[in-house]
Design an enzyme around this catalytic site. Structure first.
Site, mmCIF file in Angstrom:
data_model
loop_
_atom_site.group_PDB
_atom_site.id
_atom_site.type_symbol
_atom_site.label_atom_id
_atom_site.label_comp_id
_atom_site.label_asym_id
_atom_site.label_seq_id
_atom_site.Cartn_x
_atom_site.Cartn_y
_atom_site.Cartn_z
ATOM 1 C CG HIS A 254 -2.088 -0.943 1.059
ATOM 2 N ND1 HIS A 254 -1.951 -2.226 0.585
ATOM 3 C CD2 HIS A 254 -3.414 -0.784 1.299
ATOM 4 C CE1 HIS A 254 -3.141 -2.817 0.565
ATOM 5 N NE2 HIS A 254 -4.040 -1.962 0.980
ATOM 6 C CE LYS B 107 0.888 2.162 5.046
ATOM 7 N NZ LYS B 107 2.343 2.263 4.754
ATOM 8 C CB ALA C 122 -10.715 -2.043 5.253
ATOM 9 C CG HIS C 123 -7.619 -0.746 1.465
ATOM 10 N ND1 HIS C 123 -6.864 -1.793 0.984
ATOM 11 C CD2 HIS C 123 -8.841 -0.913 0.903
ATOM 12 C CE1 HIS C 123 -7.588 -2.532 0.173
ATOM 13 N NE2 HIS C 123 -8.799 -2.019 0.106
ATOM 14 C CG ASN C 124 -8.424 3.523 -0.354
ATOM 15 O OD1 ASN C 124 -7.358 3.348 0.231
ATOM 16 N ND2 ASN C 124 -8.486 3.635 -1.655
#
Length: 286
Positions: free
Chosen positions: A175, A195, A217-219
């Protein structure tokens, strides 16, 4: 960056059908701020490509090229578009400053940080009057505002769960994004906040309160004053509005929106977007 230059980076055979410029990478569902390179492998995802005006370049298999040519974008033909796309992503992340420039971490002297806390030496910023308890891990590209509490055992800024199968291997995607935690946020013990995947961030906005054992979680983007109770799971790219209640053990699927002032009660499984002001109980989970 010109699409024609990536043939020097990717191990394999790329054929450039049409050249164009890109300055960021993303998945077909990502609406970027700049000129984006993505990939496509199946015809069923053509609507996502057609509905995303931020895509200026695409890596595609040969069977889809004739359906893409009319879009007037850069096109590279690959026998393994996904593999080549993420190979490029890893190269740009690990050997260039395409995603970000490195700088020494900046930590306010009037924040209270336990000696056992791990803070990455680069690209971390911690504001004033923060309290960070035992065994917290803060990795690269994490920005923490003022008056933030982080409980023991929490991990912020690790890679999210993005992986794919290539023959008999599972490829884990590194990531490149970050985590932004705004002012006056409270994060309790053993929380995990991943991230962003590309040049984007997971964002926790002002006055949020996150209970023990929550996974973000991411985003993901969490709006102001949202409360998240223990064991909740918020999957990638979900956008949660302001003043939302997320009850214990709620599971939210990826890529959906939770409207402002909504309430998700204990154990709900949310697979579709929730309108503002809606109360969702586990028996009527979307």
């Amino acid at each position: 960056m010109q699409l024609s230059t990536i043939g020097n980076i990717i191990i394999g055979t790329l054929k450039i059908v049409a050249d164009a410029e890109f300055d960021c990478l993303g998945l077909l569902a990502t609406h970027a701020d700049g000129k984006m390179l993505s990939f496509i492998e199946k015809e069923e995802y053509l609507p996502s490509l057609n509905n995303n005006p931020t895509i200026t370049c695409i890596i595609s298999n040969e069977s889809l090229v004739e359906q893409i040519k009319c879009k007037n974008i850069g096109i590279a033909i690959s026998s393994m578009p996904r593999v080549d796309f993420f190979q490029l992503h890893h190269y740009l992340l690990n050997t260039t400053d395409f995603y970000y420039r490195r700088y020494p971490s900046k930590i306010s002297k009037n924040s209270s940080i336990h000696p056992s806390v791990y803070i990455a030496a680069e690209n971390v910023e911690i504001g004033n009057n923060c309290i960070i308890e035992q065994n917290v891990v803060i990795k690269q590209n994490v920005h923490i505002g003022n008056n933030v509490y982080i409980g023991a055992g929490t991990i912020i800024g690790g890679d999210g769960f993005e992986c794919f199968r290539n023959d008999n291997q599972i490829i884990n995607v590194q990531h490149a994004g970050g985590v932004v935690i705004k002012d006056n946020v409270s994060i309790h013990e053993n929380v995990c906040i991943d991230k962003g995947l590309f040049r984007n961030n997971t964002i926790i906005k002002e006055y949020c309160s996150i209970d023990n054992f929550v996974h973000v979680a991411h985003n993901v983007i969490i709006g102001e004053r949202t409360r998240i109770a223990a064991n909740a799971v918020i999957s990638g790219r979900t956008v949660v509005g302001h003043d939302v209640w997320i009850g214990p053990s709620v599971t939210i699927s990826n890529g959906i929106e939770i409207g402002d002032n909504s309430s998700l009660t204990m154990g709900s499984i949310i697979t579709k977007s929730v309108p503002s002001g809606k109360t969702v109980m586990w028996k009527m989970a979307f």
